[in-house]
Structure formats: structure tokens, C-alpha cells
Design a protein around this motif. Structure first.
Motif, PDB file in Angstrom:
ATOM      1  N   ASP A 127      -2.356  -3.575   4.753  1.00  0.00           N
ATOM      2  CA  ASP A 127      -3.183  -3.451   3.550  1.00  0.00           C
ATOM      3  C   ASP A 127      -4.661  -3.557   3.888  1.00  0.00           C
ATOM      4  N   SER A 174      -1.704  -5.762  -6.426  1.00  0.00           N
ATOM      5  CA  SER A 174      -1.765  -4.390  -5.919  1.00  0.00           C
ATOM      6  C   SER A 174      -1.637  -3.386  -7.053  1.00  0.00           C
ATOM      7  N   GLN A 194      -4.838 -10.236  -5.421  1.00  0.00           N
ATOM      8  CA  GLN A 194      -4.054  -9.760  -4.286  1.00  0.00           C
ATOM      9  C   GLN A 194      -4.229 -10.687  -3.081  1.00  0.00           C
ATOM     10  N   PHE A 242      -2.710   1.305  -3.032  1.00  0.00           N
ATOM     11  CA  PHE A 242      -2.323   0.088  -3.752  1.00  0.00           C
ATOM     12  C   PHE A 242      -0.937   0.229  -4.379  1.00  0.00           C
ATOM     13  N   ASN A 244       1.794  -0.460  -2.043  1.00  0.00           N
ATOM     14  CA  ASN A 244       1.986  -1.882  -1.771  1.00  0.00           C
ATOM     15  C   ASN A 244       3.027  -2.523  -2.689  1.00  0.00           C
TER      16      ASN A 244
END
Length: 565
Positions: free
Chosen positions: A101, A165, A184, A243, A246
Motif C-alpha cells: 500500500d 481504504s 487507514q 484503494f 486494498n
């Protein structure tokens, strides 16, 4: 044959209750299966295919029997003699998720800036807010994991990461994105601080190095794949897709954590851990760390005398002094400062801090050298740097295997020495250096990184009792974050001080955006000299790190004794 099918339902319900894998003992699965194999029982699965007189309850019981078989098979596989490797895989997945990430979002920052039509400074806070939050929460999250359970904290962190996310992907302006990145990061801090603690808890001492080395391999994979995969996703689907991707990744992590991890194995019984949380200590540590990182971010742009820099660093110093004063007077302190009386814990954490202090010069300056000094494109610069992480991923498990065969002091010092040697070679570079001249030191650095990390971290976790694993894991992670922050500021200051006579007051990022500043040969040569000087300072820091590795006392592992706790 039994005549009361509902009696069988009751017996099957008892069996299903036993299949909650955290409540089953080694003998209970066999006993449970025995209920389905008594003469005359009519609810074994094959009966459903053979009998011509179905009863609804028999169908349900047959399905339950199959479910029991599946659950028992899962239990025997995941919670059998190799359970520690399954648990390490869950933790490694969390480490991968964090590094992936970070790299993926970092590579998409230019696209985010264009999408929101915002400034470069505002966009950088998408990254800085994440780093600040994940760092300041490491110590409180580590203490919380020791108190209420590391599995609970790990799984909660995964779910918070998922929510953060999803909301980040839905952001409509930079302020929303920064806010949701904070959420996050809060989840990531809970995952990160549980990483070393869970791995150290499930592995027996003689195999702990292998587990930590395996985890570091996935850190390297995440660091390598994040920018490349993130760039591909952002280029084809847009930055929001990073995102949204994720979300399933984080859910997989939470599900795996729930199914695989066992609280009774990864955590210390509550009665052995103080249940009072040091809220004041948590606030003071967060203020000290946060103000310090903000001050470093201002200073690395050459603004060391600016009011905002001095105020931030002053607040950090005052808050840290208050924190240390408070912690020495509390019986339920956030951080047990007595841990640092242990020479292994103190010197190995110091070596780790110095290591990241030096490593940050490479992380910051190598892309500048490749793109600004030598004129490589970002993609080609990335290809030159990527093999370093691949070598790191290879040597991390090798170092884990060697930890039980070579003194961890010797192994960690050797890894640090290789890193120092790589920095010395990097300090010999000039604008005309070939790709091979750059690549070989980077490969050496990756090897040293992998060899140093595993035995050093193993020695730290070996030196403390199990009930302190959570906070120790937080201290290890904090050492990395603080070392990188100070190291980046230090390297930036060295470079900017070198080129100041030629180009005046300027920041590194402005140099990268506007290479015409370095159009003159004198300015370019000064810039290259500043980078190589920073590399030389990194080599000297690594030499000090070797000394720290060798100063601490020998452990039982170093003596070849693997006593369990």
C-alpha cells in the motif's frame, strides 16, 4: 438403528459445538468423529445416498457431518505441528499489505495531485499523514495488544484498514483523502506492532529466526511490487482503484487472522499483564513523536531556522522529557524503560536505529542520483533499484536459517558491515558512473539488509519475556520510523549545504521538479558531490552500527542453547 432422529440432532449439535477450533483439544476431534461411527447411527454422510427413507433432520445432520469432517481437516492442518508457519504466513501477509500500500499510493501521488487540482505540498500530506499516524500509534497499539490480546488487535487493525481504504477511494477532495488515510494508518499501526510479537510468540526459540526471516521476505516482496503494481493500476484504472483493491486484500487478512491465529498461543494470559492503560503516556509519546516528525519534514527542506521547525522540535523535546519522567514513576507505564537495562535489547535496538538512519540516505538519494544527475527516466531508475529488494527477499530467510548456526552478534555485525561497504562504493560514484557501478553496490546493500535484520530482531525478541512482546514490537517498528525520518533530514541537509553556494536556498523536491536549476556544470557537480558525501556519512554510521552489534552480551542462542520459555 436409532428411532429418534431428533436425538441424533442433539448429539450432532454437541459435536458441532466441539468443532470451534479454539476449544478443541488434541483428543476431542477423534472423540467427536466417534459419535458418527457408532453401530446403528443413521446420520453418517453415506446414509444420505443409500437410504430411501429421508427425514429432514437426517439431511441436516448429514450436512453437519460433512461440515465436521471439513472443520476437523482444517484444524488438523492449520493447528497441527506446523501451526507456527501458518501463523507466520498470516503476519507476513499483513507486512506485505503494509509495504504494498505504501509503495502503490506513493507512486500514484502525481495522479492524485492532478485529479484534485491541488498543490504539491497538499498532496505530500497524503503520504505524511499516513506515516505520522502509523508511527505515533505504534507504542499505544503495542501496549494494547499486550493487554487485550494480539489476535484481537491484529484483526481489528485489518478491519480498520479495510474501512479506511474504502473511504479513501471514495474521497471527493484532498482533505477527505488525508483524513481517511489517517484511519487507514491507524489500522496499519495495529497490524505492524503485532507482527514481531505474534511471530516471536508462536515460534519456539530455536526456530524464531526462520519465522522472522520469512516475514522479512514478504516485506521485501511488498516493497518491490507496490510501486510497480500500483503504477500499473493507477495508469489503467485510476488512483482510486489502488484503494479499492486494498478492500479485498484487507478482508483476506482479517479472515485469515480469525481462522488461523489462536489468542492463547500468540498472547500472554491476562492475569500476567497489567490491565491499566497509560493514557497520559500514550498522549505524550504521540505528541513527542508527531512533533518530531513534523519538525524533521520542515528541516529536510533546508528550513532548520524557520519558526515552524524550531517550535515543532521544541514541543517534541519537551513532550519527550515529560514522557520519560512520567514513565519512570508509573507501575503501569506505556513503555517499560527497564527493558533498556538489558544490553541485548538496548544495543540491538540502537543498531537497528543507526541502520535505518543510514539506509534512508539510499532510499532518498539514489532516485535523485539516477534521475537528476544521470538523467534516467523514472521507470529505468526503478528497474535499476528493484533488484536490491529481490536480493533482500532472498537473504532474509537465509539469515533466519543461519541464526541458529552462527552467533547472532556476528551475523548482524556482518550484515551491517556489508551495508557500510556498499555505502562506501556508492560514495565513489560520479555522473559518468555506469549502471553496473551503481547496481553492484545496491545488490550488496540488499544482501546486507537481509543478513542484518533477521538476527538483530531475533536477538531483541529473545531478550525479553513473552508478555512484553507487543510493546517490544512497537519499539522495533518505532526505531525504523524514527531512523528513517532523521536519516532523510540528515541526508537532505548534507546535500543542500553542499549545493547552497552554487544554487542558493532550494529544496530537493524543487530540484527534481525543475532540473534547470542544475543546468550549470558547477551546480550539477556540487549536487553529485553532496549525494556522495551523504553516502560516505552513511558508511561511517554503519561502522558505528557494527560496534553496537558487537557490544551487547552473548545470549543463550549465541552460546548454542535454545531454552524455551
Amino acid at each position: 438403528m436409532a428411532t429418534n432422529p431428533y436425538g441424533h440432532v442433539a448429539r450432532a449439535h454437541r459435536v458441532l459445538h466441539l468443532t470451534c477450533y479454539e476449544d478443541i483439544t488434541a483428543s476431542e476431534p477423534k472423540e467427536a468423529l466417534g459419535l458418527f461411527s457408532q453401530p446403528g447411527d443413521c446420520f453418517v454422510a453415506p446414509l444420505l445416498a443409500k437410504t430411501s427413507h429421508f427425514h429432514p433432520s437426517r439431511c441436516a445432520i448429514g450436512a453437519w457431518a460433512i461440515e465436521l469432517k471439513i472443520k476437523e481437516s482444517f484444524y488438523r492442518t492449520v493447528h497441527g505441528p506446523h501451526h507456527h508457519w501458518w501463523a507466520a504466513s498470516v503476519v507476513a501477509f499483513g507486512n506485505f499489505m503494509n509495504m504494498y500500500d505504501l509503495g502503490a499510493v506513493n507512486i500514484s501521488l502525481p495522479q492524485i495531485m492532478t485529479s484534485f487540482q491541488t498543490s504539491f505540498t497538499m498532496t505530500t500530506w497524503v503520504l505524511l499523514a499516513y506515516l505520522l499516524t502509523s508511527t505515533v500509534l505504534l507504542l499505544p497499539a503495542g501496549r494494547l495488544a499486550d493487554m487485550i490480546g494480539r489476535k484481537k488487535v491484529y484483526n481489528l487493525g485489518s478491519l480498520i484498514f479495510v474501512v479506511g481504504s474504502a473511504l479513501s477511494g471514495l474521497s471527493q477532495n484532498p482533505a477527505q483523502l488525508i483524513l481517511f488515510r489517517v484511519l487507514q494508518a491507524a489500522g496499519i499501526s495495529m497490524i505492524q506492532t503485532s507482527s514481531f510479537a505474534i511471530t516471536s510468540a508462536v515460534f519456539p526459540p530455536k526456530e524464531r529466526g526462520k519465522g522472522l526471516g520469512f516475514s522479512m521476505t514478504w516485506v521485501a516482496i511488498g516493497a518491490t511490487s507496490g510501486p510497480s503494481i500500483g503504477g500499473l493500476i493507477a495508469g489503467s484504472l485510476g488512483w482510486r482503484a489502488i484503494f479499492f483493491l486494498n478492500v479485498p486484500i484487507g478482508l483476506i487478512g482479517a479472515i485469515l487472522g480469525h481462522l488461523v491465529l489462536q489468542e492463547k498461543l500468540v498472547s500472554t494470559p491476562p492475569e500476567k499483564v497489567s490491565q491499566r492503560f497509560d493514557a497520559m503516556g500514550a498522549w505524550l509519546s504521540a505528541l513527542a513523536i508527531g512533533a518530531f516528525l513534523v519538525g524533521m519534514s520542515f528541516g529536510q527542506e533546508g528550513n532548520w531556522s524557520a519558526p515552524e521547525t524550531l517550535i515543532s522540535l521544541g514541543i517534541a523535546a519537551a513532550a519527550m522529557a515529560a514522557f520519560l519522567w512520567l514513565e519512570t514513576r508509573r507501575t503501569y507505564a506505556l513503555v517499560d524503560l527497564g527493558l533498556f537495562k538489558n544490553s541485548t535489547f538496548a544495543f540491538n535496538n540502537t543498531a537497528r536505529f543507526v541502520f535505518f538512519l543510514a539506509l534512508s540516505a539510499n532510499i532518498l538519494l539514489t532516485p535523485f542520483f539516477l534521475q537528476v544527475v544521470q538523467g534516467h527516466s523514472p521507470s529505468r531508475a526503478g528497474l535499476i533499484i528493484a533488484p536490491q529488494s529481490i536480493v533482500l527477499g532472498f537473504f532474509s530467510p537465509v539469515a533466519g536459517w543461519l541464526t541458529n548456526r552462527i552467533s547472532s552478534r556476528t551475523l548482524a555485525a556482518g550484515g551491517m558491515g556489508l551495508i557500510g561497504l556498499s555505502f562506501f562504493f556508492l560514495s565513489r560514484l560520479d555522473p559518468s558512473s555506469s549502471t553496473t557501478d551503481i547496481l553492484l553496490p545496491l545488490l550488496l546493500l540488499g544482501a546486507g539488509y537481509g543478513i542484518f535484520q533477521t538476527p538483530n530482531n531475533t536477538a531483541v525478541m529473545d531478550s525479553i519475556p513473552k508478555e512484553k512482546y507487543g510493546i517490544a514490537s512497537g519499539i522495533l517498528s518505532l526505531g525504523r520510523q524514527a531512523g528513517q525520518a532523521i536519516g532523510v533530514a540528515m541526508a537532505s541537509t548534507i546535500v543542500l549545504a553542499t549545493i547552497f553556494p552554487a544554487v542558493g536556498k532550494v529544496s530537493l523536491h524543487s530540484l527534481k521538479r525543475d532540473s534547470t536549476v542544475l543546468a550549470q556544470a558547477d551546480a550539477m557537480n556540487a549536487f553529485a558531490a553532496g549525494i556522495t558525501t551523504a553516502y560516505l556519512v552513511g558508511a561511517l554510521l554503519c561502522a558505528a552500527g557494527v560496534i553496537f552489534c558487537l557490544m551487547r552480551a552473548k545470549t543463550a542462542r549465541d552460546e548454542g542453547v535454545h531454552a524455551g520459555r
